[in-house]
Design a protein around this motif. Sequence first.
Motif, mmCIF file in Angstrom:
data_model
loop_
_atom_site.group_PDB
_atom_site.id
_atom_site.type_symbol
_atom_site.label_atom_id
_atom_site.label_comp_id
_atom_site.label_asym_id
_atom_site.label_seq_id
_atom_site.Cartn_x
_atom_site.Cartn_y
_atom_site.Cartn_z
ATOM 1 N N TRP A 246 0.964 -1.066 0.168
ATOM 2 C CA TRP A 246 -0.059 0.003 0.023
ATOM 3 C C TRP A 246 0.878 1.306 0.158
ATOM 4 C CZ3 TRP A 246 -0.756 4.581 2.842
ATOM 5 C CH2 TRP A 246 -2.008 5.148 2.706
ATOM 6 N N THR A 247 1.943 1.321 0.713
ATOM 7 C CA THR A 247 2.901 2.245 0.758
ATOM 8 C C THR A 247 3.548 2.701 -0.408
ATOM 9 O OG1 THR A 247 3.315 1.919 3.214
ATOM 10 C CG2 THR A 247 4.621 3.236 2.178
ATOM 11 N N THR A 248 4.296 1.588 -0.865
ATOM 12 C CA THR A 248 4.984 1.885 -2.155
ATOM 13 C C THR A 248 4.275 1.422 -3.547
ATOM 14 O OG1 THR A 248 6.042 -0.268 -2.149
ATOM 15 C CG2 THR A 248 6.927 1.426 -0.888
ATOM 16 N N GLY A 249 3.290 0.822 -3.624
ATOM 17 C CA GLY A 249 2.740 0.446 -4.940
ATOM 18 C C GLY A 249 2.805 -1.044 -5.048
ATOM 19 N N SER A 250 4.090 -1.769 -4.658
ATOM 20 C CA SER A 250 4.005 -3.081 -4.835
ATOM 21 C C SER A 250 5.421 -3.411 -3.548
ATOM 22 C CB SER A 250 4.905 -3.248 -6.113
ATOM 23 O OG SER A 250 6.134 -2.740 -6.188
ATOM 24 N N ALA A 251 5.184 -4.718 -3.466
ATOM 25 C CA ALA A 251 6.076 -5.219 -2.340
ATOM 26 C C ALA A 251 6.403 -6.877 -2.458
ATOM 27 C CB ALA A 251 5.407 -5.387 -0.854
ATOM 28 N N ASN A 252 7.661 -7.268 -2.053
ATOM 29 C CA ASN A 252 8.186 -8.456 -2.474
ATOM 30 C C ASN A 252 8.600 -9.415 -1.033
ATOM 31 O OD1 ASN A 252 8.879 -8.089 -5.541
ATOM 32 N ND2 ASN A 252 9.411 -6.256 -4.617
ATOM 33 N N GLN A 253 8.051 -10.527 -1.353
ATOM 34 C CA GLN A 253 8.551 -11.494 -0.373
ATOM 35 C C GLN A 253 9.306 -12.445 -0.866
ATOM 36 O OE1 GLN A 253 5.406 -14.069 1.750
ATOM 37 N NE2 GLN A 253 5.456 -12.426 3.200
ATOM 38 N N ASP A 254 10.550 -13.045 -0.105
ATOM 39 C CA ASP A 254 11.443 -14.082 -0.396
ATOM 40 C C ASP A 254 10.705 -15.488 0.338
ATOM 41 O OD1 ASP A 254 13.159 -15.924 -1.397
ATOM 42 O OD2 ASP A 254 14.915 -14.939 -0.010
ATOM 43 N N VAL A 255 10.572 -16.498 -0.475
ATOM 44 C CA VAL A 255 9.969 -17.722 0.064
ATOM 45 C C VAL A 255 11.062 -18.675 -0.214
ATOM 46 C CG1 VAL A 255 8.134 -19.462 -0.019
ATOM 47 C CG2 VAL A 255 7.525 -17.099 -0.498
ATOM 48 N N PHE A 256 11.688 -19.406 0.905
ATOM 49 C CA PHE A 256 12.608 -20.107 0.719
ATOM 50 C C PHE A 256 12.476 -21.359 1.700
ATOM 51 C CE2 PHE A 256 13.706 -17.019 3.955
ATOM 52 C CZ PHE A 256 14.286 -17.766 5.110
ATOM 53 N N VAL A 257 13.301 -22.218 1.180
ATOM 54 C CA VAL A 257 13.490 -23.623 2.124
ATOM 55 C C VAL A 257 14.775 -23.612 2.872
ATOM 56 C CG1 VAL A 257 13.578 -26.273 2.109
ATOM 57 C CG2 VAL A 257 12.199 -24.772 0.102
ATOM 58 N N SER A 258 14.636 -23.761 4.404
ATOM 59 C CA SER A 258 15.916 -23.982 5.163
ATOM 60 C C SER A 258 15.670 -25.334 5.520
ATOM 61 C CB SER A 258 15.490 -23.101 6.438
ATOM 62 O OG SER A 258 14.078 -23.614 7.032
ATOM 63 N N TYR A 259 17.120 -25.599 5.663
ATOM 64 C CA TYR A 259 17.400 -27.265 5.996
ATOM 65 C C TYR A 259 17.865 -27.231 7.550
ATOM 66 C CZ TYR A 259 16.706 -28.091 0.938
ATOM 67 O OH TYR A 259 16.048 -28.276 -0.249
ATOM 68 N N THR A 260 17.641 -28.021 8.212
ATOM 69 C CA THR A 260 18.298 -28.240 9.575
ATOM 70 C C THR A 260 18.615 -29.805 9.942
ATOM 71 O OG1 THR A 260 17.013 -26.362 10.408
ATOM 72 C CG2 THR A 260 17.983 -28.043 11.982
ATOM 73 N N PRO A 261 19.849 -30.000 10.200
ATOM 74 C CA PRO A 261 20.246 -31.512 10.328
ATOM 75 C C PRO A 261 19.161 -32.193 11.010
ATOM 76 C CG PRO A 261 22.123 -30.172 10.389
ATOM 77 C CD PRO A 261 21.022 -29.273 10.451
ATOM 78 N N SER A 262 18.869 -33.444 10.652
ATOM 79 C CA SER A 262 17.833 -34.366 11.486
ATOM 80 C C SER A 262 16.370 -33.787 11.591
ATOM 81 C CB SER A 262 18.433 -34.583 12.821
ATOM 82 O OG SER A 262 18.082 -33.573 13.720
#
Length: 318
Positions: free
Chosen positions: A84-100
């Motif tokens: 709403w503030t800037t006209g467009s916004a972006n969100q990074d969707v990623f996969v995080s890996y944790t052992p076990s």
Amino acid sequence: GKPYTDQELTEFRRKSKAPVSFNYIKDAERTLLGTFAQQRYDIKFSPREPGDQKLSDLLEQRYKWEAYLLGFEKKDIELMAAAWTTGSANQDVFVSYTPSQKPRIQARNQNPFAIYWDPDSRELGSRRDAQFVDRVSWMSLEDLEHAFPEFDFETEEQTDSTGEYTKTAVFADRSHESHDEKNGLYKVIERIYKVRESEYFTFDEQENKKPIEDVKEFKRTPEAKGRPIFSIDKEFFHVAIACPYFTESDYLYNDKYHCQPRNQHTEELIWPIVELVADSTGNDPVGFVEHMISPSRLINSMISQIYHSARHAVSGGF
């Protein structure tokens, strides 16, 4: 306040004209009201067909549960406020890996002024026609060495210059805008781009699809006897990371992206950076930064938005 004086109002009445004025809300007040408006929302899934109501309710409950587990709800609110503030916004969707542990999908809102989409892209939101997206960030030397331990970061030693001071003409020095280093931080450019490659696969005894990583190695195995090898051209995400201060013609990393999100029905790639575009009038995004559009369209859009907000506030008990 009063935009006209008593003398001006008298002159309007003498000319049989109505005093018209356009009042502009202050930036801080508008931002505050917009934040209030964006925080009062409900995400709902609407059915496409009359028989899809149960499916829509199921998807809505699924989203609420996933948003609660992954902490998306607050981030989505902040994303909408930024759009709403800037006209467009972006969100990074990623996969995080944790052992076990199982891989987890996470989200991180991006600086809207640090994301640069393919300038030839015309499909706002989905960006299906985009070939790349750039993200600019700033990292310290310690962070760079930790993220890329195999790379040798050599910094130039600072030397003290001696000599007489010579006064020069005053001018506007804007060279800092193109610097690759500022305040001990170094510019890092990350480009996620599409590459078309051939995907090879075969089928086992149960007719299950089995991907082949290396065709030559697969042909040497006994498993390859009597089995045909198929191929299909598909697009994959690659990522190239560069630090111009240290790498003039080389990359810190340039290989496949760590995940390849796709539409399960069409196998089409889905960008890991999600773009949210604010309400628009005639495909012109309108937000806190308003574009040059005709006054009549802008006024009609503002009136309809105010009417919608007022009606929603009354029905919602605002």
